[in-house]
Scaffold this active site. Structure first.
Site, mmCIF file in Angstrom:
data_model
loop_
_atom_site.group_PDB
_atom_site.id
_atom_site.type_symbol
_atom_site.label_atom_id
_atom_site.label_comp_id
_atom_site.label_asym_id
_atom_site.label_seq_id
_atom_site.Cartn_x
_atom_site.Cartn_y
_atom_site.Cartn_z
ATOM 1 N N GLU A 35 0.850 -1.194 0.000
ATOM 2 C CA GLU A 35 0.000 0.000 0.000
ATOM 3 C C GLU A 35 0.884 1.242 0.000
ATOM 4 O O GLU A 35 2.005 1.189 0.474
ATOM 5 C CB GLU A 35 -0.840 0.046 1.296
ATOM 6 C CG GLU A 35 -1.679 -1.175 1.531
ATOM 7 C CD GLU A 35 -2.243 -1.222 2.965
ATOM 8 O OE1 GLU A 35 -2.148 -0.209 3.692
ATOM 9 O OE2 GLU A 35 -2.769 -2.276 3.343
ATOM 10 N N LYS A 54 2.461 4.415 1.513
ATOM 11 C CA LYS A 54 2.639 4.937 2.862
ATOM 12 C C LYS A 54 2.227 6.398 2.826
ATOM 13 O O LYS A 54 2.930 7.245 2.288
ATOM 14 C CB LYS A 54 4.085 4.809 3.320
ATOM 15 C CG LYS A 54 4.308 5.332 4.726
ATOM 16 C CD LYS A 54 5.649 4.904 5.245
ATOM 17 C CE LYS A 54 5.997 5.373 6.651
ATOM 18 N NZ LYS A 54 5.168 6.313 7.324
ATOM 19 N N ASP A 68 1.373 10.141 3.680
ATOM 20 C CA ASP A 68 2.092 11.120 4.477
ATOM 21 C C ASP A 68 1.109 12.145 5.022
ATOM 22 O O ASP A 68 0.942 13.224 4.475
ATOM 23 C CB ASP A 68 3.147 11.784 3.586
ATOM 24 C CG ASP A 68 4.181 12.528 4.403
ATOM 25 O OD1 ASP A 68 4.176 12.363 5.636
ATOM 26 O OD2 ASP A 68 4.973 13.271 3.812
ATOM 27 N N TYR A 106 -6.657 2.075 6.354
ATOM 28 C CA TYR A 106 -5.720 1.018 5.958
ATOM 29 C C TYR A 106 -5.548 -0.092 6.985
ATOM 30 O O TYR A 106 -4.810 -1.034 6.760
ATOM 31 C CB TYR A 106 -4.357 1.587 5.565
ATOM 32 C CG TYR A 106 -3.747 2.576 6.558
ATOM 33 C CD1 TYR A 106 -3.433 2.215 7.855
ATOM 34 C CD2 TYR A 106 -3.477 3.881 6.154
ATOM 35 C CE1 TYR A 106 -2.865 3.116 8.726
ATOM 36 C CE2 TYR A 106 -2.905 4.793 7.030
ATOM 37 C CZ TYR A 106 -2.603 4.402 8.310
ATOM 38 O OH TYR A 106 -2.056 5.299 9.177
ATOM 39 N N LYS A 138 10.766 3.299 2.457
ATOM 40 C CA LYS A 138 10.724 4.708 2.081
ATOM 41 C C LYS A 138 11.189 4.883 0.642
ATOM 42 O O LYS A 138 12.066 4.162 0.173
ATOM 43 C CB LYS A 138 11.648 5.518 3.003
ATOM 44 C CG LYS A 138 11.168 5.603 4.440
ATOM 45 C CD LYS A 138 10.048 6.623 4.566
ATOM 46 C CE LYS A 138 9.571 6.801 5.987
ATOM 47 N NZ LYS A 138 10.404 7.627 6.829
ATOM 48 N N CYS A 171 25.752 43.147 10.059
ATOM 49 C CA CYS A 171 24.435 42.548 9.880
ATOM 50 C C CYS A 171 23.783 43.100 8.612
ATOM 51 O O CYS A 171 23.699 44.320 8.445
ATOM 52 C CB CYS A 171 23.575 42.877 11.092
ATOM 53 S SG CYS A 171 21.845 42.441 10.856
ATOM 54 N N CYS A 174 20.688 45.495 9.627
ATOM 55 C CA CYS A 174 20.807 46.770 10.340
ATOM 56 C C CYS A 174 22.202 47.360 10.289
ATOM 57 O O CYS A 174 22.419 48.474 10.759
ATOM 58 C CB CYS A 174 20.385 46.579 11.800
ATOM 59 S SG CYS A 174 21.560 45.592 12.747
ATOM 60 N N CYS A 178 24.432 38.957 14.873
ATOM 61 C CA CYS A 178 24.327 40.414 14.892
ATOM 62 C C CYS A 178 24.211 40.830 16.349
ATOM 63 O O CYS A 178 23.432 40.266 17.108
ATOM 64 C CB CYS A 178 23.087 40.857 14.122
ATOM 65 S SG CYS A 178 22.581 42.552 14.483
ATOM 66 N N CYS A 200 18.048 45.547 16.293
ATOM 67 C CA CYS A 200 18.010 45.126 14.889
ATOM 68 C C CYS A 200 16.576 44.771 14.475
ATOM 69 O O CYS A 200 15.916 43.949 15.116
ATOM 70 C CB CYS A 200 18.923 43.922 14.726
ATOM 71 S SG CYS A 200 18.785 43.113 13.127
HETATM 72 S S1 IVH Z 1 -0.398 0.321 8.961
HETATM 73 C C1 IVH Z 1 0.030 -1.907 12.872
HETATM 74 N N1 IVH Z 1 -0.552 1.331 6.575
HETATM 75 O O1 IVH Z 1 2.801 5.255 9.002
HETATM 76 C C2 IVH Z 1 0.241 -1.211 11.581
HETATM 77 N N2 IVH Z 1 0.338 2.692 8.304
HETATM 78 O O2 IVH Z 1 5.348 4.776 10.408
HETATM 79 C C3 IVH Z 1 -0.377 0.124 11.584
HETATM 80 N N3 IVH Z 1 0.944 4.964 7.586
HETATM 81 O O3 IVH Z 1 1.618 5.191 12.280
HETATM 82 C C4 IVH Z 1 0.029 0.998 10.486
HETATM 83 N N4 IVH Z 1 0.353 4.713 5.486
HETATM 84 O O4 IVH Z 1 0.287 6.611 10.540
HETATM 85 C C5 IVH Z 1 -0.176 1.545 7.847
HETATM 86 N N5 IVH Z 1 -0.784 2.103 4.417
HETATM 87 C C6 IVH Z 1 -0.427 2.308 5.663
HETATM 88 C C7 IVH Z 1 0.111 3.541 6.105
HETATM 89 C C8 IVH Z 1 0.482 3.694 7.435
HETATM 90 C C9 IVH Z 1 0.852 5.554 6.385
HETATM 91 C C10 IVH Z 1 1.481 5.645 8.764
HETATM 92 C C11 IVH Z 1 0.730 5.375 10.038
HETATM 93 C C12 IVH Z 1 1.749 4.776 10.960
HETATM 94 C C13 IVH Z 1 3.026 5.248 10.376
HETATM 95 C C14 IVH Z 1 4.111 4.286 10.729
#
Ligand code: IVH
Length: 718
Positions: free
Chosen positions: A107, A109, A111, A222, A310, A404, A407, A422, A427
């Site tokens: 899935e 991740k 942000d 998720y 990542k 600076c 100023c 400075c 300033c």
């Molecule tokens: S699963 C027990 N799935 O990433 C597992 N987390 O670094 C629970 N996050 O705290 C997390 N996308 O806030 C899961 N597809 C995804 C995610 C996800 C982002 C975040 C989540 C978690 C953090 C962990």
């Protein structure tokens, strides 16, 4: 009424989620009002999940805290696809399935801001932020405004469980983020740096709750921590159930047979990252079968059955056009490279901080150089290196000026500092930053006092000292450029709210060097009021646990200055006030009274937080291990301190051990030195080949506190 509710929900979805409205505003309003009036006339028939309930009262002052139903774990990280393959091998070995390929779900991740939604009998009853993973902030009211948060689970295809704990991420889709920022700029407000901050900030708005902002958020589900429907045996089926109940589930999620398919899915997602409607900073890979997940179990911080991979930081080449020098709140001069604008990591970068002269010298950055910059998942772009082979002609080395740039005051670098400052107390650049600092969220939290307004106030001579801010009135503010009557009235109102504060916030707001939130809270607890603190000598301050010589000297020096005391008096005259409390001595009766801790390695919670919790329980945190140390708390990648602890026979705690000691107090003292120490020694920790926080200067905890409070030594470009 049901029909109206469905029509309104549909219109909401089309408008907010799909950007394809079918109704115009008048038609929508008519439906909404009709439903509202029917509900008023027949309250017994009104559904608690009605779309009219999305418009609730703004949350009360501050957020209530509430425990999660189970811990909200975080995820272990794999730095690259090799580490991902190692994860697969580890998992199969643990399961005794070396010979067979496992199914995974891959899935994005997301942000954003993690939240837990709790449903009872299919109705949303609570929404919490992640908080520290055990206790979160109750943001139910705000979440009710988010269209993709179902107020009731759709049980038409699948029955709702008695209790469901749905975990997911609040995100702000990129396009709505851009729209929101354009709007904010039009209103003279500070734009958000990235969608994550905007999402988290919107959720936690306390004043003047902006419903439009909340409605533009999206919740993506998720994880189902509780309430797995009977018959569901895989994560994939859970995602399907979540969809059936009405949640948005990332459509980019894929089911993969074997690790090669996972790697391919991750790489495919990486290739599309800039085209995704929401920001993702990697992939999350989960063992698909729930039975296997249970078998694998979890560590204190993260499950063994999932890992985050990542995306590599995005890099780009560009040219340094100039090196500007910015002046911070304490006068620190920060060189900032102005570069040819370049799109990297989802944003256009035109400024990159070079931090200080030593950094410039180390990287040998010169105006005209072609450089590599990168932006990782987080906000701040970095200059990675210069490409010397692209340096066509001789370029001049860059030196910070002696005067600076704001100023003209003398700028000096003290011998033991990396920062050039400075020295002019008047300033204007410093004043602007001091005002912005005073208005910041951890300080007096003045909503609406953005940079643009501060610039005008100082440049026009309306504000010549920080306290002048509290003398501002609506007519003065209205006279500023791009300031309407409404914004002026709002700012006057938020100043009024900010006047009633706490001593700790005031101390942060004053901008005393080395005094950040942690130290401010400590000082506020010990002294209870400002006068006794201002009267304390450096020696008295240093006698406080957690206050080192640098902080003590800085606080004493601050209050020894008559101009500073005059400022504080004037703030009080202008209505700034805080509740006085009886000073509290070190928590002599706390669970951990008299116990000394040393922290080493990376913990899952910030060090400052661990330290604050130990201190709140009466314990002390010091920087180095000695025979007098009671516990060494070992995180990931522990430094030499773990070995030292083993050598001296000091008890070693892992993070779970620390949690236990915080909860239950230390185990009984062993009868003699020769007896085994409890809890079990575990000197090695779980070293992961990852050079992270542990590799950073193993500063004493005291030092860490000081760094947290020191603002602009390492300033990033505004
Ligand atoms: S699963 C027990 N799935 O990433 C597992 N987390 O670094 C629970 N996050 O705290 C997390 N996308 O806030 C899961 N597809 C995804 C995610 C996800 C982002 C975040 C989540 C978690 C953090 C962990």
């Amino acid at each position: 009424m049901d029909e109206l509710a469905r029509a309104i929900e549909r219109a909401n979805r089309l408008y907010y989620l799909e950007d394809a409205p079918e109704l115009d505003d008048a038609e929508y309003d008519a439906l909404f009002r009709e439903l509202q009036s029917l509900e008023e006339r027949h309250p017994a028939l009104a559904s608690p999940a009605s779309p009219t309930r999305r418009v609730g009262a703004p949350p009360a002052d501050g957020f209530a805290q509430a425990p999660h139903r189970g811990p909200m774990l975080s995820l272990d990280n794999a730095m690259d696809t090799d580490a991902l393959r190692a994860f697969d091998e580890r998992v199969r070995r643990m399961l005794g399935r070396e010979a067979t390929a496992l199914d995974y779900v891959c899935e994005p991740k997301l942000d954003g801001a993690g939240v837990e939604l709790v449903y009872e009998e299919g109705r949303l009853v609570q929404g919490l932020t992640r908080g520290d993973g055990r206790v979160g902030e109750d943001v139910t009211v705000a979440l009710r405004h988010v269209w993709s948060v179902p107020l009731a689970l759709d049980a038409s295809a699948r029955p709702a469980p008695p209790v469901a704990s749905v975990r997911g991420e609040i995100v702000l889709p990129r396009e709505r983020f851009q729209r929101l920022n354009r709007h904010r700029e039009d209103e003279g407000l500070e734009p958000f740096v990235n969608p994550r901050n905007a999402a988290a900030g919107s959720l936690r708005q306390l004043h003047d709750v902006d419903v439009r902002r909340l409605r533009s958020l999206e919740f993506r589900a998720y994880h189902l921590a509780e309430g797995v429907p009977p018959g569901a045996t895989t994560q994939w089926e859970i995602l399907e159930a979540l969809r059936a109940w009405g949640f948005v589930v990332s459509p980019e999620s894929t089911r993969c047979a074997g690790i090669d398919a996972v790697v391919a899915a991750h790489e495919a997602l990486l290739a599309r990252r800039d085209a995704l409607p929401v920001e993702a900073d990697g992939s999350v890979v989960k063992v698909d079968r729930l039975g296997l997940q249970d078998e694998l179990g979890s560590l204190s911080r993260s499950p063994r059955w999932a890992i985050a991979v990542k995306f590599p930081p995005q890099q780009a080449q560009t040219t340094v056009l100039a090196i500007d020098v910015q002046v911070g709140r304490t006068g620190a001069l920060t060189p900032v490279a102005k570069v040819e604008p370049v799109f990297v990591g989802g944003v256009t970068v035109s400024n990159v901080s070079l931090h200080n002269q030593d950094e410039i010298d180390r990287k040998d950055v010169r105006v005209g150089d072609v450089v590599v910059i990168q932006r990782a998942g987080d906000v701040i772009p970095q200059l990675v290196r210069v490409l010397p082979e692209r340096r066509a002609r001789r370029l001049a080395r860059f030196r910070l000026p002696d005067a600076c740039p704001a100023c003209g005051g003398a700028a000096v670098r003290l011998e033991d500092e990396v920062v050039t400052r400075c020295t002019n107390p008047d300033c204007p650049a410093q004043l602007k930053n001091r005002i912005t600092h005073l208005a910041a969220r951890d300080a007096l939290d003045v909503d609406g006092l953005g940079e643009e307004i501060v610039d005008q106030l100082v440049d026009k001579g309306i504000v010549t000292r920080v306290s002048d801010v509290f003398a501002l009135d609506a007519p003065t503010l209205e006279a500023l450029d791009r300031m309407g009557a409404k914004s002026a009235a709002n700012l006057v109102a938020s100043l009024e709210r900010s006047r009633a504060t706490t001593l700790a916030r005031l101390l942060v707001a004053l901008g005393i060097r080395h005094v950040g939130t942690t130290i401010a809270e400590l000082l506020a607890r010990r002294f209870g009021d400002l006068d006794p603190l201002a009267a304390a000598t450096a020696d008295e301050l240093e006698a406080i646990d957690g206050v080192g010589p640098t902080i003590a000297a800085s606080v004493a020096r601050y209050f020894a200055d008559a101009r500073h005391r005059a400022e504080v008096d004037r703030l009080v005259e202008l209505g700034v006030r805080w509740e006085k409390e009886a000073p509290r001595a070190a928590a002599a009766d706390g669970l951990l009274a008299g116990r000394t801790f040393v922290l080493t390695g990376a913990l899952s919670i910030p060090r400052d937080e661990a330290k604050a919790r130990i201190e709140a329980a009466g314990g002390r945190v010091t920087g180095s291990v000695s025979k007098k140390t009671h516990f060494v708390v070992v995180g990931e990648d522990p430094g030499s301190k773990a070995a030292k602890a083993a050598e001296l026979g000091v008890a070693v705690l892992d993070e779970a051990g620390l949690e236990r000691v915080l909860r239950e107090g230390p185990p009984p003292e062993p009868p003699s030195d020769d007896d085994a120490l409890e809890p079990k020694r575990k000197a090695k920790g779980k070293a992961k080949g990852k050079a992270k926080a542990g590799a950073k200067k193993e500063a004493g905890a005291e030092d860490a506190g000081e760094r947290a409070g020191d603002e602009d030594a390492d300033a990033s470009p505004a």
